[in-house]
Enzyme design. Structure first.
Site, PDB file in Angstrom:
ATOM      1  N   CYS A 168      -1.668  -4.591  -6.768  1.00  8.32           N
ATOM      2  CA  CYS A 168      -1.397  -5.672  -7.723  1.00  8.32           C
ATOM      3  C   CYS A 168      -2.216  -6.898  -7.348  1.00  8.32           C
ATOM      4  CB  CYS A 168       0.099  -6.005  -7.729  1.00  8.32           C
ATOM      5  SG  CYS A 168       0.522  -7.379  -8.818  1.00  8.32           S
ATOM      6  N   GLU A 220       9.205   1.054  -2.458  1.00 10.89           N
ATOM      7  CA  GLU A 220       8.250   1.429  -3.505  1.00 10.89           C
ATOM      8  C   GLU A 220       7.624   2.789  -3.212  1.00 10.89           C
ATOM      9  OE1 GLU A 220       3.830   0.198  -5.029  1.00 10.89           O
ATOM     10  OE2 GLU A 220       5.165  -1.474  -4.527  1.00 10.89           O
TER      11      GLU A 220
END
Length: 289
Positions: A197, A130
């Site tokens: 998140c 990521e």
């Protein structure tokens, strides 16, 4: 003896989306190439491999043409899309929507700050898929901070925007943001964006409660998953009788002597539900004998 599988464990929605995209493509085509392991769980990778999916690298994109290529939930830098297009690959983009939005925000900040001789900071794990994708939004010019200990690499005289890898610790992000707010040079712009998140970060609290609820905890996760390591660490803090296994074969009979009153089975955001169910079945066999 009670056996419970944690309802909050297992794939996050971004991984579910990627796996479903892979399964759909495999039903329509015999072969599918995934850039990197679709998820940091070897058992799930093996399951999809048997269906016809192969894990490949970016270098493989340059060696072949006209393949069907899946971009996993972690996302990819712009260069990957460019290489895929140049080599006539069909791209199935399963980048997690949360990650995709973060990429767009990082790119916008970089474009704005470049004109001001500023800098983009990313709180994340170096070389994580990521983070590589996020760095690509800044032409690899962003600074990656793995912890507050890396803060010396930040120029406190430059306009600064701070972001976070979606699966990092909220507390770790706040430590860095607070330090920069206090120490960046007077009159210099500093903005922090908590892009962690919450579906992932909230699992720490949930797994803490789940681990305390049971006498014995079996945590199911992949050896390469940083999320699994983080969540298992929380399990151990909450319940010293917590054990990490990759699959049912890792279970040891001695853990169940004497027989506990209750066993909790939990896992990471990269742990497939079917794997936790297999572990539950194995525990039933051990304890029934």
């Amino acid at each position: 003896m009670k056996i419970e599988i944690d309802p909050a464990s297992g794939f996050c929605f971004g991984v579910v989306k990627a796996v479903e995209a892979a399964e759909l493509s495999l039903k329509e085509n015999e072969l599918l190439n995934c850039l990197g392991d679709i998820v940091h769980n070897q058992k799930e990778v093996d399951r999809l491999d048997k269906m016809g999916m192969t894990s490949i690298s970016t270098d493989d994109l340059k060696l072949n043409t006209g393949k069907t290529v899946l971009i996993r939930a972690h996302g990819e830098p712009p260069l990957t899309y460019k290489i895929a297009k140049e080599n006539n690959h069909k791209v199935i983009d399963a980048t997690c929507p949360v990650v995709l939005k973060l990429q767009q925000r990082v790119k916008k900040s970089y474009e704005t700050l470049s004109a001001l001789n500023g800098q983009v900071l990313i709180y994340g794990k170096k070389n994580h898929a990521e983070v590589i994708g996020l760095l690509g939004q800044t032409d690899n010019n962003a600074i990656v901070l793995e912890s507050i200990e890396d803060i010396n690499s930040v120029d406190l005289s430059k306009p600064t925007h701070l972001y976070a890898q979606t699966t990092k610790s909220v507390d770790g992000f706040q430590d860095i943001a607070t330090y920069l707010e206090k120490n960046i040079n007077e009159g210099i712009e500093f903005k922090s964006f908590d892009t962690i998140c919450r579906q992932v970060s909230n699992r720490l609290k949930k797994i803490d409660a789940f681990a305390k609820k049971h006498e014995l905890i079996i945590f199911v996760g992949g050896a390469k998953s940083s999320n699994a390591q983080m969540l298992f660490k929380q399990c151990l803090q909450s319940n010293t009788k917590s054990y990490f296994v990759n699959d049912a074969s890792g279970i040891k009979h001695k853990w169940f002597t004497p027989l506990p009153n209750s066993v909790g089975i939990c896992g990471a955001t990269s742990t497939p539900p079917w794997l936790m169910e297999e572990v539950a079945e194995e525990i039933k066999k051990i304890t029934d004998n």
